[in-house]
Design a protein around this motif. Structure first.
Motif, mmCIF file in Angstrom:
data_model
loop_
_atom_site.group_PDB
_atom_site.id
_atom_site.type_symbol
_atom_site.label_atom_id
_atom_site.label_comp_id
_atom_site.label_asym_id
_atom_site.label_seq_id
_atom_site.Cartn_x
_atom_site.Cartn_y
_atom_site.Cartn_z
ATOM 1 N N ALA A 284 12.665 -9.135 0.518
ATOM 2 C CA ALA A 284 13.078 -8.752 -0.847
ATOM 3 C C ALA A 284 12.212 -8.014 -1.689
ATOM 4 C CB ALA A 284 13.375 -10.124 -1.655
ATOM 5 N N LEU A 285 10.870 -8.531 -1.556
ATOM 6 C CA LEU A 285 9.937 -7.790 -2.081
ATOM 7 C C LEU A 285 9.719 -6.252 -1.770
ATOM 8 C CD1 LEU A 285 7.280 -7.448 -3.937
ATOM 9 C CD2 LEU A 285 5.938 -8.404 -2.168
ATOM 10 N N GLY A 286 10.005 -6.129 -0.162
ATOM 11 C CA GLY A 286 9.825 -4.760 0.353
ATOM 12 C C GLY A 286 11.026 -3.928 -0.239
ATOM 13 N N TYR A 287 12.192 -4.262 -0.106
ATOM 14 C CA TYR A 287 13.314 -3.737 -0.942
ATOM 15 C C TYR A 287 13.192 -3.330 -2.464
ATOM 16 C CZ TYR A 287 16.266 -4.375 2.995
ATOM 17 O OH TYR A 287 16.683 -4.399 4.383
ATOM 18 N N SER A 288 12.507 -4.423 -3.177
ATOM 19 C CA SER A 288 12.233 -4.211 -4.567
ATOM 20 C C SER A 288 11.181 -3.099 -4.741
ATOM 21 C CB SER A 288 11.864 -5.644 -5.321
ATOM 22 O OG SER A 288 12.753 -6.345 -5.134
ATOM 23 N N LEU A 289 10.327 -3.236 -3.891
ATOM 24 C CA LEU A 289 9.188 -2.050 -3.994
ATOM 25 C C LEU A 289 9.719 -0.627 -3.816
ATOM 26 C CD1 LEU A 289 6.347 -3.760 -2.293
ATOM 27 C CD2 LEU A 289 6.219 -3.219 -4.651
ATOM 28 N N ALA A 290 10.636 -0.399 -2.997
ATOM 29 C CA ALA A 290 11.356 0.755 -2.471
ATOM 30 C C ALA A 290 12.495 1.210 -3.484
ATOM 31 C CB ALA A 290 11.639 0.588 -0.947
ATOM 32 N N GLY A 291 12.644 0.514 -4.376
ATOM 33 C CA GLY A 291 13.786 0.695 -5.363
ATOM 34 C C GLY A 291 15.290 0.349 -4.961
ATOM 35 N N ARG A 292 15.405 -0.326 -3.946
ATOM 36 C CA ARG A 292 16.568 -1.025 -3.110
ATOM 37 C C ARG A 292 16.796 -2.099 -3.878
ATOM 38 N NH1 ARG A 292 17.047 1.911 1.835
ATOM 39 N NH2 ARG A 292 15.901 3.746 1.626
ATOM 40 N N TYR A 293 17.198 -2.315 -5.179
ATOM 41 C CA TYR A 293 17.507 -3.153 -5.804
ATOM 42 C C TYR A 293 18.400 -4.129 -5.537
ATOM 43 C CZ TYR A 293 13.851 -0.869 -8.688
ATOM 44 O OH TYR A 293 12.899 -0.139 -9.155
ATOM 45 N N ALA A 294 19.648 -3.658 -5.314
ATOM 46 C CA ALA A 294 20.849 -4.306 -4.753
ATOM 47 C C ALA A 294 20.670 -5.166 -3.675
ATOM 48 C CB ALA A 294 22.011 -3.470 -4.529
ATOM 49 N N ALA A 295 19.983 -4.594 -2.526
ATOM 50 C CA ALA A 295 19.648 -5.222 -1.260
ATOM 51 C C ALA A 295 18.626 -6.497 -1.806
ATOM 52 C CB ALA A 295 18.920 -4.374 -0.251
ATOM 53 N N ALA A 296 17.731 -6.267 -2.675
ATOM 54 C CA ALA A 296 16.843 -7.352 -2.760
ATOM 55 C C ALA A 296 17.602 -8.360 -3.813
ATOM 56 C CB ALA A 296 15.659 -6.823 -3.699
ATOM 57 N N GLU A 297 18.652 -8.117 -4.549
ATOM 58 C CA GLU A 297 19.268 -9.033 -5.233
ATOM 59 C C GLU A 297 20.234 -9.857 -4.303
ATOM 60 O OE1 GLU A 297 19.432 -9.960 -8.416
ATOM 61 O OE2 GLU A 297 18.630 -8.393 -9.627
ATOM 62 N N ALA A 298 20.705 -9.262 -3.529
ATOM 63 C CA ALA A 298 21.471 -10.036 -2.403
ATOM 64 C C ALA A 298 21.000 -11.212 -1.713
ATOM 65 C CB ALA A 298 22.164 -8.783 -1.433
ATOM 66 N N LEU B 294 0.744 -1.371 0.095
ATOM 67 C CA LEU B 294 -0.038 0.112 0.041
ATOM 68 C C LEU B 294 0.889 1.201 0.202
ATOM 69 C CD1 LEU B 294 -2.825 -1.166 2.362
ATOM 70 C CD2 LEU B 294 -2.765 -0.946 0.008
ATOM 71 N N ALA B 295 2.030 1.170 0.635
ATOM 72 C CA ALA B 295 2.945 2.270 0.612
ATOM 73 C C ALA B 295 3.462 2.707 -0.666
ATOM 74 C CB ALA B 295 4.178 2.064 1.721
ATOM 75 N N TRP B 296 3.944 1.555 -1.360
ATOM 76 C CA TRP B 296 4.311 1.516 -2.742
ATOM 77 C C TRP B 296 3.189 2.048 -3.881
ATOM 78 C CZ3 TRP B 296 2.365 -1.655 -6.712
ATOM 79 C CH2 TRP B 296 3.044 -1.534 -7.938
ATOM 80 N N ALA B 297 1.898 1.676 -3.495
ATOM 81 C CA ALA B 297 0.929 2.104 -4.406
ATOM 82 C C ALA B 297 0.689 3.629 -4.389
ATOM 83 C CB ALA B 297 -0.434 1.361 -4.140
ATOM 84 N N GLY B 298 1.184 4.329 -3.089
ATOM 85 C CA GLY B 298 0.976 5.542 -2.614
ATOM 86 C C GLY B 298 2.497 6.539 -2.783
ATOM 87 N N GLY B 299 3.233 5.856 -3.545
ATOM 88 C CA GLY B 299 4.538 6.563 -3.808
ATOM 89 C C GLY B 299 5.314 6.614 -2.411
ATOM 90 N N GLN B 300 5.060 5.982 -1.563
ATOM 91 C CA GLN B 300 5.809 6.186 -0.091
ATOM 92 C C GLN B 300 6.494 4.894 0.515
ATOM 93 O OE1 GLN B 300 3.712 8.645 2.600
ATOM 94 N NE2 GLN B 300 1.958 8.754 1.261
ATOM 95 N N ALA B 301 7.006 3.908 -0.525
ATOM 96 C CA ALA B 301 7.811 2.700 0.027
ATOM 97 C C ALA B 301 8.681 2.927 0.821
ATOM 98 C CB ALA B 301 7.730 2.199 -1.308
ATOM 99 N N ASP B 302 9.450 4.085 0.517
ATOM 100 C CA ASP B 302 10.847 4.344 1.435
ATOM 101 C C ASP B 302 10.541 4.428 2.835
ATOM 102 O OD1 ASP B 302 12.688 4.371 -0.408
ATOM 103 O OD2 ASP B 302 12.851 6.458 -1.029
ATOM 104 N N ARG B 303 9.322 4.742 3.102
ATOM 105 C CA ARG B 303 8.853 4.941 4.449
ATOM 106 C C ARG B 303 8.841 3.758 5.254
ATOM 107 N NH1 ARG B 303 3.860 8.677 5.169
ATOM 108 N NH2 ARG B 303 4.164 7.971 7.391
ATOM 109 N N VAL B 304 8.747 2.527 4.482
ATOM 110 C CA VAL B 304 8.649 1.406 5.107
ATOM 111 C C VAL B 304 10.037 0.449 5.214
ATOM 112 C CG1 VAL B 304 7.262 -1.138 5.079
ATOM 113 C CG2 VAL B 304 6.335 1.121 4.129
ATOM 114 N N VAL B 305 11.025 1.348 4.549
ATOM 115 C CA VAL B 305 12.208 0.418 4.697
ATOM 116 C C VAL B 305 12.798 0.211 6.144
ATOM 117 C CG1 VAL B 305 14.675 0.789 4.054
ATOM 118 C CG2 VAL B 305 13.146 1.248 2.503
#
Length: 696
Positions: free
Chosen positions: A528-542, A491-502
């Motif tokens: 991994a999904l949370g990091y991907s939604l927040a644009g933290r792709y390297a953290a998700a890949e790891a 829901l945070a990602w849908a509202g453009g605020q995924a960073d707040r859940v990191v």
């Protein structure tokens, strides 16, 4: 009597009495009649008669206690696969658990019978409600007889346990429920506690023979300790635990179950009950550990319990097809086992076989129309199939039979939600939060969160997801805490605020490992999904190598596909994204989760396939075939489907539909949080531009 006729001591008298009672062991006894004491002249006649009766009893029941030639005295009113109610055994000993243990041992042995079905205590909730008594009511002989008469069960089995010297006298009876007459009475003795289970086994085999079971069938049964426990202490602890788990505080039964398996580490039924109690309260890691042990020991169980245990194990291991197979075996043994039929429907629903699930729920209700769970499940399958009138009919019956219950308010809310009436859902959710703490409140808070998010109130939605986590934490429901965090992330990602859940995601990653492969896989996949939604792709890949290593076991959740799809889309590889989403769909038995639908549309759009993208996004506009497992996300992602449809129809040069969906998006988010208003303004401006009159 003369002094010569008397016993020297009370101990001599007790020993003689015990020997006299024990002599005709295993026999049927007649109803006791009041008579005048016999005179001395009849002593010899009585003694000779007793000897003849004892000899006849030995012949009648077979040598060595085997009920080889027992005439089935209850067969005139009890027929194959009929049900019996086993009531409490009267306990006249100093051991408060002995009566409970004997009753449980009788039930366990009866479960080996292909001829007899035992009424499960868990099936009696609606019966108690109709009787207007507490659902924790003890099954006394009187209560069991009333239940049997109400429900049409032909027989009640009960009895007693009494001290006899250093040992025990065990008595069991078969009562014809229509008349209340004791038609069979059998007794056995045990020299001490170590012989009690053997005595119960002999009693139970006599009961089964009298109910009409064949001698060949009896001989195929295994010794009672092999299908239960050889420890009377463990069985007593288990029986006490069952009493607790049926009460107002079921979690208090857990320590007793743990003690039982400490006494007998091979007690499969106790592990199964422990898994059930943990699972019912969302304590999934503990439930899985107990379930794995029960499964490993399931060969020790009677067929019915073995099928039920293996079905539960496979369901918890995310293998609903295997679980359904074992429930199908159970239903073949017990064609009128309404709970098993309902559970089979539940498994079909987990596989996306909604029409078959609906048929199972209907069949369960035909057998037992007074149990609420099949109504609840019928409403679920009906909603998923878009049969809203059928769901409302089920709700009407639930409201009539269970007014003021969780099932009424929960059903009202979910029926309204699936029909798109979000305002009605909110009214039901508020009642659930106020009156039903724990699971119901947590679920209500999650659905409120997604409805709030559908209006663009992302901050409020995240706060409600936090409240849901607190409700689940109050009952130590770890898996549901994770589910609420997943809701919050999306829901945070849908509202453009995924960073707040990191920060939440970081804490989840830093927390201890889940302790079981399946749940650890779920934890890491969610991170991994949370990091991907927040644009933290390297953290998700790891995290992917660890997730892949866990997935090699097979006992994992198919929920990492969305994270992989997001990573592929970020890498500019929409074809790979579609492959990940398709693999996840296959692993999830054909279920397509709500976020997966949106990402599938995004992949088609990125591939320059707007027709396929539009079709996928449009499928999100109704709740049709939205599975209950992630249905709480549907409303929150609905505005995004409209927003994307607006852009997609523009690409297709379909101006009318583009305007329709851009306008719908703007209206849904009309009162959205300030940071979302630029998206709303852009949609309105584009719609206005498209509808503006063209200059001459």
């Amino acid at each position: 009597t003369t002094p010569a006729d008397r016993y020297g001591t009370a101990g001599d008298f007790a020993a003689a009495l015990a020997a006299a009672i024990r002599a005709p062991t295993g026999q049927t006894y007649p109803a006791m009649a009041t008579a005048k004491p016999p005179g001395r002249r009849k002593t010899k006649v009585v003694a000779v008669t007793a000897m003849v009766v004892a000899a006849l009893a030995i012949w009648h029941f077979g040598l060595g206690g085997l009920p080889g030639t027992v005439r089935p005295a209850a067969a005139s009113f009890f027929h194959e696969l009929d049900r019996v109610v086993v009531c409490d055994f009267e306990n006249q000993t100093d051991d408060p658990t002995l009566g409970l243990a004997v009753r449980q041992a009788v039930i366990t042995d009866l479960h080996q019978s292909p001829h007899v079905n035992v009424v499960d205590y868990a099936q009696l909730g609606p019966v108690f409600q109709r009787m207007q008594v507490a659902d924790t009511t003890r099954l006394t002989a009187a209560a069991a007889l009333e239940i049997a008469r109400r429900e049409g069960y032909p027989a009640v089995i009960g009895g007693s346990v009494a001290p006899l010297g250093e040992g025990f006298m065990l008595i069991a009876e078969i009562v014809e429920s229509s008349t209340g007459e004791v038609v069979v009475g059998v007794r056995e003795t045990a020299d001490d506690a170590n012989e009690v289970l053997e005595a119960v086994e002999r009693l139970s085999r006599l009961l089964r023979r009298h109910l009409g079971e064949s001698l060949g069938s009896l001989r195929r049964s295994r010794p009672l300790p092999e299908v239960s426990t050889a420890s009377l202490e463990a069985l007593g602890l288990y029986a006490r635990a069952l009493e607790r788990t049926r009460g107002a505080e079921p979690l208090t039964g857990i320590p007793l179950l743990e003690q039982a398996i400490q006494v007998d580490t091979g007690f499969a039924t106790a592990y199964m009950s422990l898994a059930t109690v943990h699972g019912n309260h969302g304590q999934m890691v503990q439930a899985q550990a107990a379930m794995e042990r029960a499964y490993a020991l399931s060969d020790r169980l009677p067929d019915r319990e073995r099928y039920r245990t293996r079905a539960s194990y496979h369901r918890q291991a995310a293998s609903p097809d295997s679980a359904a197979y074992y429930y199908e075996l159970l239903v073949s043994l017990e064609p009128d086992n309404a709970p098993a039929i309902n559970n089979l429907g539940d498994l079909y629903e987990d596989q996306g076989r909604y029409e078959e699930a609906l048929a199972m729920y209907r069949r369960s209700l035909e057998i037992d129309p007074e149990t609420v769970i099949p109504y609840w499940n019928l409403m679920s399958a009906a909603r998923t199939l878009g049969l809203h009138s059928l769901a409302d009919s089920g709700l009407a019956l639930v409201s009539e039979k269970y007014p003021g219950s969780f099932y009424q308010y929960g059903g009202e809310g979910l029926n309204a939600y699936y029909a798109g009436d979000f305002a009605a859902l909110q009214a039901s959710c508020r009642i659930l939060i106020e009156r039903f703490p724990g699971f119901p409140a947590g679920n209500a808070q999650r659905f409120l969160a997604t409805v709030v998010a559908s209006r663009g109130h992302t901050t409020h939605a995240m706060a409600l997801a936090d409240s849901a986590m607190a409700s689940y934490a109050a009952i130590d429901a770890g898996f549901m805490i994770g589910a609420s965090l997943s809701t919050k992330m999306i829901l945070a990602w849908a509202g453009g605020q995924a960073d707040r859940v990191v920060p939440d995601i970081d804490r989840t990653l830093a927390s201890p490992e889940a302790g079981a492969v399946r749940w650890e896989h779920a934890r890491l996949a969610m991170v991994a999904l949370g990091y991907s939604l927040a644009g933290r792709y390297a953290a998700a890949e790891a995290l992917l190598p660890r997730i892949d290593s866990l997935a090699a076991s097979g006992a994992t959740f198919p929920i990492d596909g969305n994270a992989r799809a997001l990573l592929a889309l970020a890498d500019g590889d929409p074809e790979a994204a579609l492959e990940h989403l398709e693999r996840a769909r296959v692993r999830d038995h054909g279920i397509v989760r709500v976020l997966s639908r949106l990402l599938t549309g995004d992949a088609y759009a990125a591939l320059g396939m707007p027709e396929q993208a539009a079709e996928t996004y449009a499928a999100m506009l109704t709740s049709y075939r939205v599975n209950w497992r992630d249905s709480d996300l549907w409303a929150g992602l609905l505005p995004l489907a409209h927003e994307r449809l607006g852009s997609t129809y523009l690409a297709l040069a379909d101006t009318a539909r583009a305007v329709e969906h851009l306008t719908a998006f703007a209206e849904m988010w009309e009162d959205a949080d300030p940071e979302l208003q630029p998206r709303v303004a852009a949609a309105r401006a584009r719609a206005a531009e498209l509808t503006a009159p063209t200059p001459d």
